[in-house]
Design a protein around this motif. Structure first.
Motif, PDB file in Angstrom:
ATOM      1  N   LEU A  82       0.828  -1.202   0.000  1.00 40.15           N
ATOM      2  CA  LEU A  82       0.000   0.000   0.000  1.00 40.15           C
ATOM      3  C   LEU A  82       0.864   1.253   0.000  1.00 40.15           C
ATOM      4  O   LEU A  82       0.590   2.207  -0.739  1.00 40.15           O
ATOM      5  N   ALA A  83       1.911   1.271   0.816  1.00 39.83           N
ATOM      6  CA  ALA A  83       2.794   2.436   0.856  1.00 39.83           C
ATOM      7  C   ALA A  83       3.435   2.680  -0.507  1.00 39.83           C
ATOM      8  O   ALA A  83       3.503   3.822  -0.980  1.00 39.83           O
ATOM      9  N   ALA A  84       3.889   1.611  -1.162  1.00 37.56           N
ATOM     10  CA  ALA A  84       4.492   1.750  -2.489  1.00 37.56           C
ATOM     11  C   ALA A  84       3.474   2.270  -3.494  1.00 37.56           C
ATOM     12  O   ALA A  84       3.803   3.071  -4.383  1.00 37.56           O
ATOM     13  N   TYR A  85       2.241   1.819  -3.368  1.00 43.65           N
ATOM     14  CA  TYR A  85       1.144   2.279  -4.231  1.00 43.65           C
ATOM     15  C   TYR A  85       0.955   3.788  -4.087  1.00 43.65           C
ATOM     16  O   TYR A  85       0.783   4.513  -5.088  1.00 43.65           O
ATOM     17  N   LEU A  86       1.014   4.297  -2.854  1.00 38.49           N
ATOM     18  CA  LEU A  86       0.835   5.727  -2.631  1.00 38.49           C
ATOM     19  C   LEU A  86       2.077   6.519  -3.040  1.00 38.49           C
ATOM     20  O   LEU A  86       1.961   7.631  -3.577  1.00 38.49           O
ATOM     21  N   VAL A  87       3.254   5.950  -2.797  1.00 38.37           N
ATOM     22  CA  VAL A  87       4.483   6.607  -3.244  1.00 38.37           C
ATOM     23  C   VAL A  87       4.487   6.739  -4.762  1.00 38.37           C
ATOM     24  O   VAL A  87       4.837   7.792  -5.317  1.00 38.37           O
TER      25      VAL A  87
ATOM     26  N   GLY B 236       6.034   8.873  -8.264  1.00 41.31           N
ATOM     27  CA  GLY B 236       6.367   8.161  -9.486  1.00 41.31           C
ATOM     28  C   GLY B 236       6.817   6.738  -9.209  1.00 41.31           C
ATOM     29  O   GLY B 236       7.258   6.404  -8.103  1.00 41.31           O
ATOM     30  N   ARG B 237       6.726   5.915 -10.216  1.00 39.23           N
ATOM     31  CA  ARG B 237       7.020   4.491 -10.067  1.00 39.23           C
ATOM     32  C   ARG B 237       8.477   4.234  -9.687  1.00 39.23           C
ATOM     33  O   ARG B 237       8.773   3.323  -8.913  1.00 39.23           O
ATOM     34  N   ALA B 238       9.397   5.035 -10.197  1.00 34.86           N
ATOM     35  CA  ALA B 238      10.810   4.798  -9.920  1.00 34.86           C
ATOM     36  C   ALA B 238      11.102   4.861  -8.428  1.00 34.86           C
ATOM     37  O   ALA B 238      11.874   4.052  -7.900  1.00 34.86           O
ATOM     38  N   TRP B 239      10.463   5.795  -7.732  1.00 36.45           N
ATOM     39  CA  TRP B 239      10.720   5.930  -6.303  1.00 36.45           C
ATOM     40  C   TRP B 239      10.060   4.797  -5.514  1.00 36.45           C
ATOM     41  O   TRP B 239      10.613   4.327  -4.513  1.00 36.45           O
ATOM     42  N   ALA B 240       8.906   4.374  -5.969  1.00 34.71           N
ATOM     43  CA  ALA B 240       8.268   3.234  -5.305  1.00 34.71           C
ATOM     44  C   ALA B 240       9.116   1.975  -5.462  1.00 34.71           C
ATOM     45  O   ALA B 240       9.325   1.222  -4.502  1.00 34.71           O
ATOM     46  N   MET B 241       9.629   1.745  -6.672  1.00 33.50           N
ATOM     47  CA  MET B 241      10.440   0.558  -6.913  1.00 33.50           C
ATOM     48  C   MET B 241      11.768   0.641  -6.157  1.00 33.50           C
ATOM     49  O   MET B 241      12.285  -0.375  -5.681  1.00 33.50           O
ATOM     50  N   LYS B 242      12.309   1.845  -6.037  1.00 35.24           N
ATOM     51  CA  LYS B 242      13.543   2.006  -5.269  1.00 35.24           C
ATOM     52  C   LYS B 242      13.343   1.519  -3.841  1.00 35.24           C
ATOM     53  O   LYS B 242      14.142   0.758  -3.288  1.00 35.24           O
ATOM     54  N   SER B 243      12.247   1.959  -3.225  1.00 38.54           N
ATOM     55  CA  SER B 243      11.963   1.535  -1.848  1.00 38.54           C
ATOM     56  C   SER B 243      11.799   0.030  -1.756  1.00 38.54           C
ATOM     57  O   SER B 243      12.392  -0.628  -0.889  1.00 38.54           O
ATOM     58  N   LEU B 244      10.992  -0.532  -2.627  1.00 39.16           N
ATOM     59  CA  LEU B 244      10.717  -1.963  -2.573  1.00 39.16           C
ATOM     60  C   LEU B 244      11.990  -2.780  -2.775  1.00 39.16           C
ATOM     61  O   LEU B 244      12.213  -3.778  -2.082  1.00 39.16           O
ATOM     62  N   HIS B 245      12.826  -2.373  -3.711  1.00 39.94           N
ATOM     63  CA  HIS B 245      14.034  -3.142  -3.988  1.00 39.94           C
ATOM     64  C   HIS B 245      15.003  -3.114  -2.810  1.00 39.94           C
ATOM     65  O   HIS B 245      15.641  -4.124  -2.495  1.00 39.94           O
ATOM     66  N   ILE B 246      15.121  -1.969  -2.148  1.00 32.30           N
ATOM     67  CA  ILE B 246      15.992  -1.902  -0.973  1.00 32.30           C
ATOM     68  C   ILE B 246      15.417  -2.764   0.151  1.00 32.30           C
ATOM     69  O   ILE B 246      16.162  -3.356   0.943  1.00 32.30           O
TER      70      ILE B 246
ATOM     71  N   ILE C  79      12.008  -6.523  -1.873  1.00 27.03           N
ATOM     72  CA  ILE C  79      10.711  -6.901  -2.426  1.00 27.03           C
ATOM     73  C   ILE C  79      10.778  -6.681  -3.928  1.00 27.03           C
ATOM     74  O   ILE C  79      11.062  -5.567  -4.386  1.00 27.03           O
ATOM     75  N   ASP C  80      10.541  -7.716  -4.700  1.00 21.89           N
ATOM     76  CA  ASP C  80      10.708  -7.632  -6.152  1.00 21.89           C
ATOM     77  C   ASP C  80       9.723  -6.659  -6.786  1.00 21.89           C
ATOM     78  O   ASP C  80      10.088  -5.845  -7.638  1.00 21.89           O
ATOM     79  N   GLU C  81       8.465  -6.764  -6.405  1.00 21.06           N
ATOM     80  CA  GLU C  81       7.416  -6.006  -7.075  1.00 21.06           C
ATOM     81  C   GLU C  81       6.281  -5.750  -6.097  1.00 21.06           C
ATOM     82  O   GLU C  81       5.948  -6.618  -5.288  1.00 21.06           O
ATOM     83  N   GLY C  82       5.713  -4.569  -6.168  1.00 21.60           N
ATOM     84  CA  GLY C  82       4.578  -4.273  -5.317  1.00 21.60           C
ATOM     85  C   GLY C  82       3.327  -4.999  -5.798  1.00 21.60           C
ATOM     86  O   GLY C  82       3.043  -5.043  -6.995  1.00 21.60           O
ATOM     87  N   ARG C  83       2.599  -5.600  -4.871  1.00 25.67           N
ATOM     88  CA  ARG C  83       1.341  -6.261  -5.217  1.00 25.67           C
ATOM     89  C   ARG C  83       0.222  -5.234  -5.237  1.00 25.67           C
ATOM     90  O   ARG C  83       0.190  -4.313  -4.425  1.00 25.67           O
ATOM     91  N   ARG C  84      -0.702  -5.388  -6.158  1.00 23.65           N
ATOM     92  CA  ARG C  84      -1.823  -4.470  -6.256  1.00 23.65           C
ATOM     93  C   ARG C  84      -2.871  -4.805  -5.193  1.00 23.65           C
ATOM     94  O   ARG C  84      -2.851  -5.885  -4.590  1.00 23.65           O
TER      95      ARG C  84
END
Length: 344
Positions: A175-180, A185-195, A198-203
């Motif tokens: 959910l946090a990645a979804y809001l980020v 933007g997606r790049a910042w959400a993926m940056k957080s998840l990868h650190i 977490i490979d990919e945010g679930r919807r």
């Protein structure tokens, strides 16, 4: 980065004995998106931890979060995130938090209920006629305490615009990645998840990972037995061991299952394991052999034989037909799965 104001601001309402994992998952996703690397400066994102009196918040595992501030003007935040915790009807109601939630709702800002934080949203009266996402684990408690509410327990979170509810646990990171992603933007959400590894945010519509019995069982010992069975689906649990864990006799636990659910404990266990297998066939790519082992069956042939006896078709057929034969894994009463044949 020299932006004067953050792109995403979040206020956290930490309720009594809040659950630490969803809180940490959510705020860490913000932290990692807020700055370059993991320097943690609140540049792109800003957050504040709040309690009614501004004192440190004690989590369900006794870890305290500090510093906390008193409740601030809710219009300062893009989202007000309410993190709930252990549910005990004997606990004191946090009236200050409920009043603050009502104030925030009146101001029109989006409210986010995570884990049992949704209980507080219901108590505050801000959810009439609204969808309510809850963990399968807390579904029974919620329907028992708030029978007028129709919870959603087959997905990770529900976004209804000004009201977002999340099942909790690791889904808080999704959910946090979804809001980020929405704000930065997606790049910042993926940056957080990868650190966070977490490979990919679930919807939000992603299914929760395990079915459970959603039966309004009044007897506490029986509810405890059902919880234990649900948490040990891959194990061969004897009735004597089950009775010992519940703190009662074998005869008593057998009588409770028979009187309230109409089946023996052994039959109940088998049916629940088969429903779990059905859910895994529909929603995961696991092999039939792996699913059989995960559901506690000794070999694939045994699993397939029991599955066909219960549902009228084989595991392979269930996987091929997919959603055509899909059933709600969160079925209200697990007694005889053979009823599925008559429903279809």
């Amino acid at each position: 980065m020299t932006d004067a104001s953050p792109l995403l601001t979040v206020g956290f309402v930490l309720l009594q004995r809040f659950t630490l994992l969803p809180f940490a998952a959510f705020v860490d996703c913000l932290r990692l998106a807020a700055d370059e690397g993991d320097r943690s400066c609140q540049v792109r994102c800003h957050w504040r931890f709040m309690t009614g009196d501004g004192q440190p918040a004690l989590s369900s595992c006794d870890a305290a979060v500090s510093p906390c501030k008193p409740f601030d003007d809710p219009t300062r935040f893009d989202y007000l995130v309410v993190i709930g915790g252990v549910q005990d009807e004997n606990d004191r109601t946090d009236q200050l938090a409920l009043d603050y939630i009502r104030r925030a709702a009146a101001a029109g800002g989006p409210l986010v209920g995570i884990c049992t934080g949704v209980f507080a949203l219901i108590q505050a009266g801000v959810m009439p006629g609204r969808r309510c996402c809850v963990s399968w684990y807390h579904h029974g408690d919620l329907t028992h305490r708030f029978p007028e509410v129709a919870p959603v327990a087959d997905r990770l979170f529900v976004d209804d615009g000004d009201l977002i509810t999340c099942a909790g646990g690791s889904a808080a990171a999704d959910l946090a990645a979804y809001l980020v992603e929405r704000h930065l933007g997606r790049a910042w959400a993926m940056k957080s998840l990868h650190i966070m590894l977490i490979d990919e945010g679930r919807r939000g519509e992603h299914p929760q990972p395990q079915p459970v019995v959603f039966e309004r069982v009044a007897d506490r010992a029986l509810r405890r037995a059902i919880d234990i069975i649900s948490q040990h689906l891959g194990e061969s649990l004897s009735i004597d061991d089950l009775a010992r864990r519940v703190g009662t006799s074998r005869r008593n636990i057998e009588r409770k299952f028979r009187d309230e659910l109409g089946v023996t404990p052994q039959r109940f266990m088998r049916n629940l394991r088969l429903r779990y297998g059905l859910w895994l066939l529909h929603y995961t790519p696991r092999t039939i052999t792996d699913i059989g082992e995960r559901c506690g069956f000794s070999d694939t042939a045994h699993f397939s034989r029991q599955f066909r006896e219960a549902f009228g078709y084989t595991p392979s057929q269930a996987r091929k037909t997919g959603s055509d034969r899909a059933v709600d894994p969160f079925f209200l009463h697990i007694g005889e799965p053979e009823r599925l044949q008559r429903r279809g």
